[in-house]
Design a protein around this motif. Sequence first.
Motif, PDB file in Angstrom:
ATOM      1  N   SER A 283       0.695  -1.076  -0.656  1.00 41.50           N
ATOM      2  CA  SER A 283      -0.482   0.088   0.246  1.00 41.50           C
ATOM      3  C   SER A 283       1.333   1.210  -0.304  1.00 41.50           C
ATOM      4  O   SER A 283       0.458   2.357  -0.812  1.00 41.50           O
ATOM      5  CB  SER A 283      -0.543   0.299   1.330  1.00 41.50           C
ATOM      6  OG  SER A 283      -1.708   0.948   1.164  1.00 41.50           O
ATOM      7  N   ALA A 284       1.601   1.497   0.883  1.00 46.83           N
ATOM      8  CA  ALA A 284       2.692   2.220   1.150  1.00 46.83           C
ATOM      9  C   ALA A 284       3.419   2.723  -0.671  1.00 46.83           C
ATOM     10  O   ALA A 284       3.638   4.008  -1.228  1.00 46.83           O
ATOM     11  CB  ALA A 284       3.947   2.276   2.063  1.00 46.83           C
ATOM     12  N   TRP A 285       4.273   1.957  -1.511  1.00 47.20           N
ATOM     13  CA  TRP A 285       4.717   1.550  -2.502  1.00 47.20           C
ATOM     14  C   TRP A 285       3.902   2.184  -3.909  1.00 47.20           C
ATOM     15  O   TRP A 285       4.019   3.092  -4.193  1.00 47.20           O
ATOM     16  CB  TRP A 285       4.577   0.389  -2.869  1.00 47.20           C
ATOM     17  CG  TRP A 285       5.938   0.102  -4.199  1.00 47.20           C
ATOM     18  CD1 TRP A 285       7.020   0.111  -4.506  1.00 47.20           C
ATOM     19  CD2 TRP A 285       4.990  -0.165  -5.573  1.00 47.20           C
ATOM     20  NE1 TRP A 285       6.790   0.312  -5.650  1.00 47.20           N
ATOM     21  CE2 TRP A 285       6.393   0.013  -6.742  1.00 47.20           C
ATOM     22  CE3 TRP A 285       3.558  -1.173  -6.000  1.00 47.20           C
ATOM     23  CZ2 TRP A 285       5.745  -0.291  -7.943  1.00 47.20           C
ATOM     24  CZ3 TRP A 285       3.368  -1.402  -6.648  1.00 47.20           C
ATOM     25  CH2 TRP A 285       4.213  -0.786  -8.289  1.00 47.20           C
ATOM     26  N   CYS A 286       2.383   1.944  -3.284  1.00 46.09           N
ATOM     27  CA  CYS A 286       1.311   2.084  -4.077  1.00 46.09           C
ATOM     28  C   CYS A 286       0.747   3.391  -4.271  1.00 46.09           C
ATOM     29  O   CYS A 286       0.944   4.661  -5.156  1.00 46.09           O
ATOM     30  CB  CYS A 286       0.166   1.737  -4.580  1.00 46.09           C
ATOM     31  SG  CYS A 286      -0.299   0.333  -4.698  1.00 46.09           S
TER      32      CYS A 286
ATOM     33  N   GLU B 293       3.548   6.140  -2.747  1.00 50.36           N
ATOM     34  CA  GLU B 293       4.268   6.849  -3.757  1.00 50.36           C
ATOM     35  C   GLU B 293       4.817   6.374  -4.719  1.00 50.36           C
ATOM     36  O   GLU B 293       5.302   7.726  -4.927  1.00 50.36           O
ATOM     37  CB  GLU B 293       6.107   6.036  -3.089  1.00 50.36           C
ATOM     38  CG  GLU B 293       7.074   5.887  -2.929  1.00 50.36           C
ATOM     39  CD  GLU B 293       8.705   5.371  -3.259  1.00 50.36           C
ATOM     40  OE1 GLU B 293       9.209   4.430  -3.909  1.00 50.36           O
ATOM     41  OE2 GLU B 293       8.229   4.515  -1.549  1.00 50.36           O
ATOM     42  N   LYS B 294       4.535   5.421  -5.718  1.00 47.61           N
ATOM     43  CA  LYS B 294       4.438   5.476  -6.796  1.00 47.61           C
ATOM     44  C   LYS B 294       3.197   6.016  -7.850  1.00 47.61           C
ATOM     45  O   LYS B 294       2.977   6.336  -8.805  1.00 47.61           O
ATOM     46  CB  LYS B 294       4.125   4.338  -7.603  1.00 47.61           C
ATOM     47  CG  LYS B 294       5.193   3.313  -7.192  1.00 47.61           C
ATOM     48  CD  LYS B 294       7.168   3.945  -8.096  1.00 47.61           C
ATOM     49  CE  LYS B 294       8.087   3.651  -7.352  1.00 47.61           C
ATOM     50  NZ  LYS B 294       9.244   3.906  -7.685  1.00 47.61           N
ATOM     51  N   ALA B 295       2.058   6.168  -6.461  1.00 42.22           N
ATOM     52  CA  ALA B 295       0.643   6.881  -7.025  1.00 42.22           C
ATOM     53  C   ALA B 295      -0.547   5.883  -7.651  1.00 42.22           C
ATOM     54  O   ALA B 295      -0.670   6.305  -8.847  1.00 42.22           O
ATOM     55  CB  ALA B 295       0.830   8.285  -8.017  1.00 42.22           C
ATOM     56  N   LEU B 296       0.366   4.769  -8.082  1.00 40.59           N
ATOM     57  CA  LEU B 296      -0.424   3.189  -8.254  1.00 40.59           C
ATOM     58  C   LEU B 296      -1.894   3.439  -7.554  1.00 40.59           C
ATOM     59  O   LEU B 296      -2.332   3.230  -6.199  1.00 40.59           O
ATOM     60  CB  LEU B 296      -0.133   2.875  -8.408  1.00 40.59           C
ATOM     61  CG  LEU B 296       1.084   3.060  -9.382  1.00 40.59           C
ATOM     62  CD1 LEU B 296       2.645   1.850  -9.329  1.00 40.59           C
ATOM     63  CD2 LEU B 296       1.144   3.333 -10.803  1.00 40.59           C
ATOM     64  N   GLU B 297      -2.988   2.860  -8.081  1.00 39.64           N
ATOM     65  CA  GLU B 297      -4.062   2.102  -7.811  1.00 39.64           C
ATOM     66  C   GLU B 297      -3.577   0.947  -6.858  1.00 39.64           C
ATOM     67  O   GLU B 297      -2.533   0.631  -8.367  1.00 39.64           O
ATOM     68  CB  GLU B 297      -5.733   1.776  -8.612  1.00 39.64           C
ATOM     69  CG  GLU B 297      -6.100   3.515  -8.726  1.00 39.64           C
ATOM     70  CD  GLU B 297      -6.147   4.242  -7.237  1.00 39.64           C
ATOM     71  OE1 GLU B 297      -7.045   3.182  -6.760  1.00 39.64           O
ATOM     72  OE2 GLU B 297      -6.281   5.109  -7.306  1.00 39.64           O
ATOM     73  N   PRO B 298      -4.233   0.824  -5.561  1.00 40.61           N
ATOM     74  CA  PRO B 298      -3.445  -0.851  -5.193  1.00 40.61           C
ATOM     75  C   PRO B 298      -3.862  -2.174  -5.566  1.00 40.61           C
ATOM     76  O   PRO B 298      -5.012  -2.802  -5.130  1.00 40.61           O
ATOM     77  CB  PRO B 298      -4.198  -0.578  -3.880  1.00 40.61           C
ATOM     78  CG  PRO B 298      -5.540   0.043  -3.844  1.00 40.61           C
ATOM     79  CD  PRO B 298      -4.853   0.635  -5.003  1.00 40.61           C
ATOM     80  N   ASN B 299      -4.449  -2.247  -6.993  1.00 40.93           N
ATOM     81  CA  ASN B 299      -5.111  -3.229  -7.793  1.00 40.93           C
ATOM     82  C   ASN B 299      -4.129  -4.310  -8.526  1.00 40.93           C
ATOM     83  O   ASN B 299      -3.228  -4.739  -8.137  1.00 40.93           O
ATOM     84  CB  ASN B 299      -5.604  -2.521  -9.061  1.00 40.93           C
ATOM     85  CG  ASN B 299      -4.412  -1.844 -10.004  1.00 40.93           C
ATOM     86  OD1 ASN B 299      -3.696  -2.007 -10.294  1.00 40.93           O
ATOM     87  ND2 ASN B 299      -4.840  -0.721 -11.060  1.00 40.93           N
TER      88      ASN B 299
END
Length: 97
Positions: free
Chosen positions: A65-68, A70-76
């Motif tokens: 979740s933290a990585w998402c 940081e990368k501005a990604l949806e956690p999909n």
Amino acid sequence: MTEADVEIGMCWFDEEQWKLLAELDPDGTDDSYEEWRREATKAVDNIRSQGHKVTKVAIRTHEFSAWCKEKALEPNSSARAEYASLLLRVKRESEKT
């Protein structure tokens, strides 16, 4: 390097981490951990039957979740695949040293 030499990292969750994932991405998970595990096992077997190497990559949902974020990604599922590949690559690189 041939296609068969490529190692594929597959997200793998224990039940506790899967429950956290289901809270994070309720639309992207199966109805139960047992169903997810059964389907994920089938997917691994299918990929291996095609001659590819698959490595199950243990995922800690809070780190994902933290990585998402940081990368501005949806956690999909796409982000999970990218994250598993990253973790596997980091692991393989550290094994070389």
